[in-house]
Design a protein around this motif. Sequence first.
Motif, PDB file in Angstrom:
ATOM      1  N   PRO A 120     -15.420 -47.087  66.917  1.00 33.65           N
ATOM      2  CA  PRO A 120     -14.363 -46.066  66.910  1.00 33.65           C
ATOM      3  C   PRO A 120     -12.992 -46.391  66.367  1.00 33.65           C
ATOM      4  O   PRO A 120     -12.236 -45.673  65.968  1.00 33.65           O
ATOM      5  CB  PRO A 120     -14.520 -45.563  68.300  1.00 33.65           C
ATOM      6  N   ASN A 121     -12.443 -47.570  66.619  1.00 32.13           N
ATOM      7  CA  ASN A 121     -11.192 -48.015  66.350  1.00 32.13           C
ATOM      8  C   ASN A 121     -10.978 -48.415  65.016  1.00 32.13           C
ATOM      9  O   ASN A 121      -9.815 -48.738  64.379  1.00 32.13           O
ATOM     10  CB  ASN A 121     -10.581 -49.154  67.325  1.00 32.13           C
ATOM     11  N   GLY A 122     -11.931 -48.234  64.197  1.00 37.84           N
ATOM     12  CA  GLY A 122     -12.094 -48.461  62.612  1.00 37.84           C
ATOM     13  C   GLY A 122     -12.618 -49.933  62.122  1.00 37.84           C
ATOM     14  O   GLY A 122     -12.560 -50.132  60.968  1.00 37.84           O
ATOM     15  N   GLU A 123     -12.814 -50.676  63.100  1.00 45.30           N
ATOM     16  CA  GLU A 123     -13.589 -51.964  62.646  1.00 45.30           C
ATOM     17  C   GLU A 123     -14.624 -51.705  62.093  1.00 45.30           C
ATOM     18  O   GLU A 123     -15.785 -50.940  62.387  1.00 45.30           O
ATOM     19  CB  GLU A 123     -13.461 -52.935  63.861  1.00 45.30           C
ATOM     20  N   GLU A 124     -14.873 -52.430  60.666  1.00 45.14           N
ATOM     21  CA  GLU A 124     -16.241 -52.442  59.997  1.00 45.14           C
ATOM     22  C   GLU A 124     -16.696 -53.787  59.637  1.00 45.14           C
ATOM     23  O   GLU A 124     -15.985 -54.596  59.213  1.00 45.14           O
ATOM     24  CB  GLU A 124     -16.020 -51.407  58.930  1.00 45.14           C
ATOM     25  N   ILE A 125     -18.312 -53.813  59.521  1.00 44.07           N
ATOM     26  CA  ILE A 125     -18.585 -54.899  58.952  1.00 44.07           C
ATOM     27  C   ILE A 125     -20.056 -54.601  58.063  1.00 44.07           C
ATOM     28  O   ILE A 125     -20.476 -53.475  58.475  1.00 44.07           O
ATOM     29  CB  ILE A 125     -18.803 -56.002  59.980  1.00 44.07           C
ATOM     30  N   THR A 126     -20.201 -55.335  57.131  1.00 42.22           N
ATOM     31  CA  THR A 126     -21.365 -55.044  56.177  1.00 42.22           C
ATOM     32  C   THR A 126     -21.981 -56.475  55.970  1.00 42.22           C
ATOM     33  O   THR A 126     -21.358 -57.502  55.959  1.00 42.22           O
ATOM     34  CB  THR A 126     -21.221 -54.430  55.089  1.00 42.22           C
ATOM     35  N   THR A 127     -23.574 -56.363  56.137  1.00 43.97           N
ATOM     36  CA  THR A 127     -24.135 -57.729  55.819  1.00 43.97           C
ATOM     37  C   THR A 127     -24.957 -57.164  54.637  1.00 43.97           C
ATOM     38  O   THR A 127     -25.728 -56.018  54.503  1.00 43.97           O
ATOM     39  CB  THR A 127     -24.713 -58.409  56.712  1.00 43.97           C
ATOM     40  N   GLU A 128     -25.739 -58.178  54.176  1.00 45.60           N
ATOM     41  CA  GLU A 128     -26.704 -58.016  52.995  1.00 45.60           C
ATOM     42  C   GLU A 128     -28.031 -58.995  53.157  1.00 45.60           C
ATOM     43  O   GLU A 128     -27.754 -59.990  53.497  1.00 45.60           O
ATOM     44  CB  GLU A 128     -26.321 -58.043  51.754  1.00 45.60           C
ATOM     45  N   GLY A 129     -29.363 -58.420  52.702  1.00 45.66           N
ATOM     46  CA  GLY A 129     -30.410 -59.172  52.695  1.00 45.66           C
ATOM     47  C   GLY A 129     -31.443 -58.764  51.643  1.00 45.66           C
ATOM     48  O   GLY A 129     -31.433 -57.350  51.335  1.00 45.66           O
ATOM     49  N   GLY A 162     -34.561 -58.134  58.028  1.00 48.61           N
ATOM     50  CA  GLY A 162     -34.631 -59.157  59.058  1.00 48.61           C
ATOM     51  C   GLY A 162     -33.428 -60.194  58.638  1.00 48.61           C
ATOM     52  O   GLY A 162     -32.421 -60.599  59.241  1.00 48.61           O
ATOM     53  N   LYS A 163     -32.973 -60.624  57.307  1.00 51.86           N
ATOM     54  CA  LYS A 163     -32.120 -61.201  56.783  1.00 51.86           C
ATOM     55  C   LYS A 163     -30.656 -60.790  56.882  1.00 51.86           C
ATOM     56  O   LYS A 163     -29.742 -61.250  57.415  1.00 51.86           O
ATOM     57  CB  LYS A 163     -32.388 -61.627  55.399  1.00 51.86           C
ATOM     58  N   ALA A 164     -30.622 -59.327  56.738  1.00 52.26           N
ATOM     59  CA  ALA A 164     -29.052 -58.621  56.863  1.00 52.26           C
ATOM     60  C   ALA A 164     -29.045 -58.620  58.394  1.00 52.26           C
ATOM     61  O   ALA A 164     -27.799 -58.763  58.698  1.00 52.26           O
ATOM     62  CB  ALA A 164     -29.446 -57.175  56.440  1.00 52.26           C
ATOM     63  N   ILE A 165     -29.871 -58.370  59.255  1.00 52.44           N
ATOM     64  CA  ILE A 165     -29.550 -58.423  60.806  1.00 52.44           C
ATOM     65  C   ILE A 165     -29.273 -59.756  61.305  1.00 52.44           C
ATOM     66  O   ILE A 165     -28.313 -59.696  62.159  1.00 52.44           O
ATOM     67  CB  ILE A 165     -30.822 -57.722  61.605  1.00 52.44           C
ATOM     68  N   ARG A 166     -29.904 -60.799  60.980  1.00 46.00           N
ATOM     69  CA  ARG A 166     -29.537 -62.126  61.274  1.00 46.00           C
ATOM     70  C   ARG A 166     -28.193 -62.462  60.971  1.00 46.00           C
ATOM     71  O   ARG A 166     -27.503 -62.958  61.783  1.00 46.00           O
ATOM     72  CB  ARG A 166     -30.624 -63.082  60.944  1.00 46.00           C
ATOM     73  N   ARG A 167     -27.731 -62.090  59.755  1.00 49.22           N
ATOM     74  CA  ARG A 167     -26.209 -62.501  59.153  1.00 49.22           C
ATOM     75  C   ARG A 167     -25.405 -61.478  60.079  1.00 49.22           C
ATOM     76  O   ARG A 167     -24.463 -61.925  60.290  1.00 49.22           O
ATOM     77  CB  ARG A 167     -26.131 -61.977  57.719  1.00 49.22           C
ATOM     78  N   MET A 168     -25.807 -60.171  60.435  1.00 53.24           N
ATOM     79  CA  MET A 168     -25.012 -59.394  61.197  1.00 53.24           C
ATOM     80  C   MET A 168     -24.896 -60.123  62.815  1.00 53.24           C
ATOM     81  O   MET A 168     -23.819 -59.992  63.485  1.00 53.24           O
ATOM     82  CB  MET A 168     -25.543 -57.943  61.540  1.00 53.24           C
ATOM     83  N   LEU A 169     -25.935 -60.428  63.166  1.00 55.58           N
ATOM     84  CA  LEU A 169     -25.779 -61.257  64.422  1.00 55.58           C
ATOM     85  C   LEU A 169     -24.855 -62.429  64.430  1.00 55.58           C
ATOM     86  O   LEU A 169     -23.998 -62.540  65.582  1.00 55.58           O
ATOM     87  CB  LEU A 169     -27.298 -61.677  64.990  1.00 55.58           C
ATOM     88  N   GLU A 170     -24.901 -63.153  63.199  1.00 57.33           N
ATOM     89  CA  GLU A 170     -23.792 -64.289  63.316  1.00 57.33           C
ATOM     90  C   GLU A 170     -22.419 -63.706  63.245  1.00 57.33           C
ATOM     91  O   GLU A 170     -21.506 -64.481  63.753  1.00 57.33           O
ATOM     92  CB  GLU A 170     -24.078 -65.012  61.934  1.00 57.33           C
ATOM     93  N   ILE A 171     -22.017 -62.837  62.871  1.00 56.80           N
ATOM     94  CA  ILE A 171     -20.903 -62.367  62.828  1.00 56.80           C
ATOM     95  C   ILE A 171     -20.557 -61.179  63.865  1.00 56.80           C
ATOM     96  O   ILE A 171     -19.301 -60.786  63.882  1.00 56.80           O
ATOM     97  CB  ILE A 171     -20.091 -61.796  61.437  1.00 56.80           C
ATOM     98  N   TRP A 172     -21.421 -60.794  64.719  1.00 57.54           N
ATOM     99  CA  TRP A 172     -21.295 -59.822  65.543  1.00 57.54           C
ATOM    100  C   TRP A 172     -20.313 -60.050  66.567  1.00 57.54           C
ATOM    101  O   TRP A 172     -19.478 -59.144  67.242  1.00 57.54           O
ATOM    102  CB  TRP A 172     -22.591 -59.346  66.219  1.00 57.54           C
ATOM    103  N   PRO A 173     -20.289 -61.479  67.287  1.00 58.59           N
ATOM    104  CA  PRO A 173     -19.152 -61.577  68.274  1.00 58.59           C
ATOM    105  C   PRO A 173     -17.730 -61.247  68.140  1.00 58.59           C
ATOM    106  O   PRO A 173     -17.212 -60.638  68.710  1.00 58.59           O
ATOM    107  CB  PRO A 173     -19.546 -63.090  68.660  1.00 58.59           C
ATOM    108  N   GLY A 174     -17.518 -61.776  66.828  1.00 51.67           N
ATOM    109  CA  GLY A 174     -16.044 -61.538  66.240  1.00 51.67           C
ATOM    110  C   GLY A 174     -15.886 -59.872  66.051  1.00 51.67           C
ATOM    111  O   GLY A 174     -14.682 -59.362  66.503  1.00 51.67           O
TER     112      GLY A 174
END
Length: 202
Positions: A128-137, A183-195
């Motif tokens: 909601p605050n405008g933060e966005e991330i995208t990943t690819e697999g 699966g690859k896209a989600i795993r990459r998202m999990l890697e950057i999810w904490p930030g």
Amino acid sequence: MDTIVLATNNKGKIREFAELLKPLGVEVKPLSDFPEIGDIVEDGETFRDNALIKARTVCKATGLVAVADDSGLEVDHLGGAPGVYSARFAGDGHDDHANNEKLLKELDGVPDEKRTARYRCIMAAVAPNGEEITTEGSYEGRIGYEYRGEGGFGYDVIFVDPELGRHVAEISAELKHSRSHRGKAIRRMLEIWPGFWEKARK
């Protein structure tokens, strides 16, 4: 527990996402919990465009972090088609079987070496605050000549994993998750999810 919304009504995707997103430790709500949103027009030119359209729309409507994907099949012999039109390759209102039938017909007589293809997935998360991330697999393979297997969904019954020598619909869900585009896209998202999550909650 923190809550995120999964911006899809596709039961196959919901089942896969729910399993793959377990490590996040968040409650995952499907789009069907928010019927007031209605149909989302996916009119982007790329998978990334459509993933962001869905995530932004759902995030704005719910006030929650929304996760969406857009994915599809790219067949080299067809110049990358069906691409963003994968779900409606045979036309609006047609099902997976019709899409598969059309693809097999268009590849009739095409030899193995020219039946190369890949599944591609772009995942997007929007706060909601405008933060966005995208990943690819991506998941490289080829199109087979017949239906095999009863698992998966979409084009899995005709998509061949060349390393395994089997159609994706023939392998277990666990094995598919470990190899698939999603699966690859989600795993990459999990890697950057904490930030992302830290910024999303500010």
